[in-house]
Design a protein around this motif. Structure first.
Motif, PDB file in Angstrom:
ATOM      1  N   LEU A  60       0.795  -1.232   0.000  1.00 55.70           N
ATOM      2  CA  LEU A  60       0.000   0.000   0.000  1.00 55.70           C
ATOM      3  C   LEU A  60       0.827   1.281   0.000  1.00 55.70           C
ATOM      4  O   LEU A  60       0.413   2.282  -0.634  1.00 55.70           O
ATOM      5  CB  LEU A  60      -0.970   0.012   1.184  1.00 55.70           C
ATOM      6  CG  LEU A  60      -2.163  -0.959   1.097  1.00 55.70           C
ATOM      7  CD1 LEU A  60      -3.055  -0.779   2.312  1.00 55.70           C
ATOM      8  CD2 LEU A  60      -2.956  -0.754  -0.196  1.00 55.70           C
ATOM      9  N   VAL A  76      -6.323   4.682  -1.606  1.00 49.76           N
ATOM     10  CA  VAL A  76      -5.338   4.514  -0.532  1.00 49.76           C
ATOM     11  C   VAL A  76      -4.958   5.885   0.024  1.00 49.76           C
ATOM     12  O   VAL A  76      -4.674   6.821  -0.737  1.00 49.76           O
ATOM     13  CB  VAL A  76      -4.074   3.794  -1.046  1.00 49.76           C
ATOM     14  CG1 VAL A  76      -3.067   3.614   0.090  1.00 49.76           C
ATOM     15  CG2 VAL A  76      -4.436   2.460  -1.677  1.00 49.76           C
ATOM     16  N   TYR A  98      -1.846   2.896   6.934  1.00 48.06           N
ATOM     17  CA  TYR A  98      -2.578   3.274   5.707  1.00 48.06           C
ATOM     18  C   TYR A  98      -3.997   2.728   5.805  1.00 48.06           C
ATOM     19  O   TYR A  98      -4.254   1.764   6.522  1.00 48.06           O
ATOM     20  CB  TYR A  98      -1.883   2.715   4.451  1.00 48.06           C
ATOM     21  CG  TYR A  98      -0.501   3.269   4.267  1.00 48.06           C
ATOM     22  CD1 TYR A  98      -0.285   4.424   3.520  1.00 48.06           C
ATOM     23  CD2 TYR A  98       0.591   2.651   4.870  1.00 48.06           C
ATOM     24  CE1 TYR A  98       0.994   4.949   3.381  1.00 48.06           C
ATOM     25  CE2 TYR A  98       1.869   3.166   4.739  1.00 48.06           C
ATOM     26  CZ  TYR A  98       2.062   4.317   3.990  1.00 48.06           C
ATOM     27  OH  TYR A  98       3.324   4.842   3.869  1.00 48.06           O
ATOM     28  N   LEU A 137      -8.009   2.389   3.482  1.00 50.18           N
ATOM     29  CA  LEU A 137      -8.737   2.459   2.209  1.00 50.18           C
ATOM     30  C   LEU A 137     -10.035   3.236   2.420  1.00 50.18           C
ATOM     31  O   LEU A 137     -10.808   2.930   3.330  1.00 50.18           O
ATOM     32  CB  LEU A 137      -9.075   1.046   1.738  1.00 50.18           C
ATOM     33  CG  LEU A 137      -8.628   0.620   0.333  1.00 50.18           C
ATOM     34  CD1 LEU A 137      -7.128   0.755   0.222  1.00 50.18           C
ATOM     35  CD2 LEU A 137      -9.073  -0.819   0.079  1.00 50.18           C
TER      36      LEU A 137
END
Length: 502
Positions: free
Chosen positions: A10, A77, A87, A89
Motif C-alpha cells: 500500500l 489509498v 494506511y 482504504l
C-alpha cells in the motif's frame, strides 16, 4: 476496479484506487461510518465505508459480515497513522466471497486448550501470524548462512536403525516387520557426508520420546546440524557463535515490526554480539551451589507467592463485576476474557511456587557428574546478559561419539550454548571422537552393538580426521528471539505429550 495489490504494498499506491483481497479481521460501526479491518496475509489494513459514498446494498452487506468472511475491497489509498499498518482504504466497493457466521476464535481472550484445539484457525491471529513469520525468517537465515559459506545440504533419513542419542528417548516404528526408530538426530549421517564434502549440514524434523510436559519440550521439532572436517572444539564454538549472531541480526533486520507486535524488548536482542561468555561445566556446578543462586530463587518464590495473592484478588473482583445486574454484554465478554487471562497466569504462578523449591534443592545439591537439567540451564542463563557456552561436561553424562579431552580424560570436548533471559540450551555440540579404538571402547561402555554402527565405524577406518559440529533447535531459538514462554507457539502444529490434534 482498482489495481490488485496487497496490504504490504500500500505505501506504493497512496492516492491510487486499488483492490485488496482478504478476510475480515474485525469491524465496528459508528452509524454512518463502517470500519472494516482487513487482513490479507501480508498485514492489516482498515477500510472505511461511508454511508452514501458507496451503493446502499454494499454498505448493508458489509454491516452483516461476520469475522473471517472472505472478501475483496476496492478504494482509494491514503496515509493514516491511526490505522493498522499506517494506511487505510476509503472504500467504494466490496464483493463477498463467503459470508462467515460463528467463527470460533473471537477477538476476546480464550483459554490455551481451546486455542490449541483450534490451532488451524489460531494461525490467523496477529500474535501467531507474527511468530510464524519470525520462524520463517529464522529458517531462511539458517539456510542462507550455511549455503553462503560453502556448506552442502545433506538430507538425512527419518527412519534410523539405532540410537543417535540416548536409547531411552526413541520412538519405535514397525518397518515391514523390522523395528526401527524415528531419528533423534541426523548427525551420524552428516558425519559420513562431511568426509566427502568437508562442510555439510542437515536440516529437518527430529523426534524425542521424552516424557516431559515442560514448556521447553516437544516430541517433534526441527533441528539444523552442521558438521565440519579438520576442526577442533574451539573452531566449532566459533562457528556456533557467529551463526547465532547472524540469526539474531537477520530477525532484527527483517522482522522488527513483528517483534514489536509481540512486545519483545529489542534491546535484549541488540546486545547479542560476539564474544559470548564461556564457562566450564565445573564452573557451572559451582555457580549452581552458590549463595547467589539460592537468594535469586528465594526472591523468585516470594514474588510468585505475592503475585498469586494479587491474582486471586483480581479474579474475585472481576467475577463480582461480571455477576452484577444490568451489565452490558460487551463488558461481560471483556471481563470474561480478563478472568481467563488471570487464571492462566495464576496457574503458571502456582506451578512456579511448586517447582522453585525443587529447583533450589537440585541446584544446592548438584553433584559433579550429573548432566545439567532444564532448571539448572535456566539459572545459569539468567545470570548472563549474552549467550553463554558451557564446555567440557563429564564423559559419563554425554553421548558416546564425543571426543575425550586430552588433558582431562574425565571430560569430553563438548559444549552447550545457553540463551540469556533464562531460555537455556539452544545448541549442543562437540568435537567428535575420531580414533577408532577410543570410539569402540566408549561404545562398549554404553552397551551399544557394534554391528548396528558398522557403517559409522568405517568413517574412523578410512580417512579419519579431527571434526565436529552441533545441533540448533529451531523452536527453542524462535522462543528466545520472540520472548515466548512456551515452545507450543513456535511450530505450526506442536506435538507434545497428550497433544496430537490437529
Amino acid at each position: 476496479m482498482g489495481t490488485a495489490t496487497t496490504i504490504a504494498e500500500l505505501p506504493q499506491h497512496v492516492g491510487e484506487t486499488v483492490t485488496l483481497s482478504g478476510w475480515l479481521y474485525n469491524s465496528r460501526s459508528s452509524g454512518k461510518l463502517l470500519f472494516l479491518v482487513l487482513r490479507d496475509g501480508t498485514g492489516l489494513c482498515q477500510a472505511v465505508l461511508e454511508k452514501g459514498a458507496c451503493p446502499r446494498e454494499v454498505f448493508e452487506t458489509a454491516e452483516r459480515l461476520g469475522q473471517e468472511s472472505s472478501l475483496t475491497v476496492t478504494g482509494a489509498v491514503r496515509a493514516e497513522p491511526r490505522s493498522p499498518g499506517g494506511y487505510e482504504l476509503a472504500a467504494s466497493d466490496l464483493q463477498v466471497i463467503q459470508s462467515v457466521v460463528g467463527y470460533p476464535i473471537t477477538p476476546k481472550p480464550h483459554g490455551i486448550d481451546f486455542l490449541m484445539k483450534n490451532r488451524h484457525l489460531w494461525f490467523r491471529s496477529q500474535r501467531q501470524w507474527a511468530i510464524l513469520r519470525i520462524r520463517h525468517t529464522v529458517v531462511d537465515a539458517i539456510r542462507r548462512y550455511f549455503n553462503d559459506r560453502g556448506f552442502i545440504l545433506i538430507d538425512t533419513p527419518i527412519f534410523a536403525p539405532a540410537a543417535g542419542e540416548g536409547a531411552q528417548t526413541l520412538f519405535a516404528v514397525d518397518y515391514f516387520g523390522q523395528p526401527v526408530y524415528l531419528a533423534q538426530t541426523g548427525q551420524l549421517y552428516v558425519e559420513a557426508a562431511m568426509m566427502a564434502h568437508r562442510k555439510v549440514y542437515c536440516f529437518g524434523p527430529t523426534f524425542r520420546a521424552e516424557k516431559s510436559k515442560t514448556r521447553r519440550h516437544l516430541t517433534e521439532f526441527w533441528m539444523v546440524e552442521p558438521e565440519i572436517a579438520y576442526a577442533d572444539l574451539d573452531e566449532v564454538i566459533a562457528l556456533a557463535e557467529d551463526f547465532v549472531c547472524e540469526l539474531v541480526r537477520s530477525v532484527l533486520r527483517q522482522r522488527r515490526p513483528e517483534l514489536q507486535l509481540l512486545g519483545r524488548d529489542l534491546s535484549k536482542l541488540e546486545t547479542i554480539q560476539k564474544p559470548f561468555y564461556r564457562i566450564t561445566y565445573s564452573q557451572a556446578a559451582e555457580i549452581l551451589r552458590s549463595p547467589q543462586v539460592r537468594q535469586m530463587l528465594q526472591e523468585d518464590l516470594e514474588r510468585a507467592r505475592a503475585r498469586i495473592e494479587e491474582l486471586n484478588r483480581i479474579i474475585s473482583e472481576k467475577e463480582a463485576q461480571r455477576a452484577a445486574p444490568g451489565l452490558k454484554q460487551w463488558k461481560a465478554d471483556k471481563l470474561a476474557g480478563e478472568i481467563i487471562e488471570a487464571r492462566s497466569e495464576l496457574a503458571d504462578q502456582e506451578e512456579a511456587v511448586r517447582n522453585i523449591p525443587k529447583h533450589m534443592e537440585l541446584a544446592a545439591g548438584f553433584q559433579w557428574g550429573e548432566d545439567l537439567g532444564g532448571s539448572d540451564e535456566t539459572i545459569i542463563a539468567r545470570l548472563h546478559d549474552r549467550p553463554v557456552f558451557v564446555t567440557h561436561y563429564p564423559r559419563g553424562c554425554k553421548a558416546f561419539y564425543m571426543k575425550r579431552n586430552a588433558d582431562d580424560p574425565q571430560v569430553v570436548n563438548n559444549f552447550d550454548l545457553l540463551a540469556p533471559e533464562g531460555y537455556g540450551e539452544i545448541i549442543g555440540g562437540s568435537q567428535r571422537e575420531d580414533d577408532l579404538d577410543a570410539l569402540l571402547d566408549r561404545m562398549r561402555e554404553e552397551g551399544l552393538k557394534e554391528e548396528d554402527y558398522e557403517w559409522y565405524l568405517d568413517l574412523r577406518r578410512y580417512g579419519t580426521v579431527p571434526h565436529g559440529g552441533f545441533g540448533l533447535g529451531v523452536e527453542r531459538t524462535v522462543a528466545w528471539v520472540c520472548g515466548l514462554d512456551h515452545l507450543r507457539e513456535c511450530i505450526p502444529y506442536p506435538r507434545m505429550m497428550g497433544r496430537i490434534y490437529p
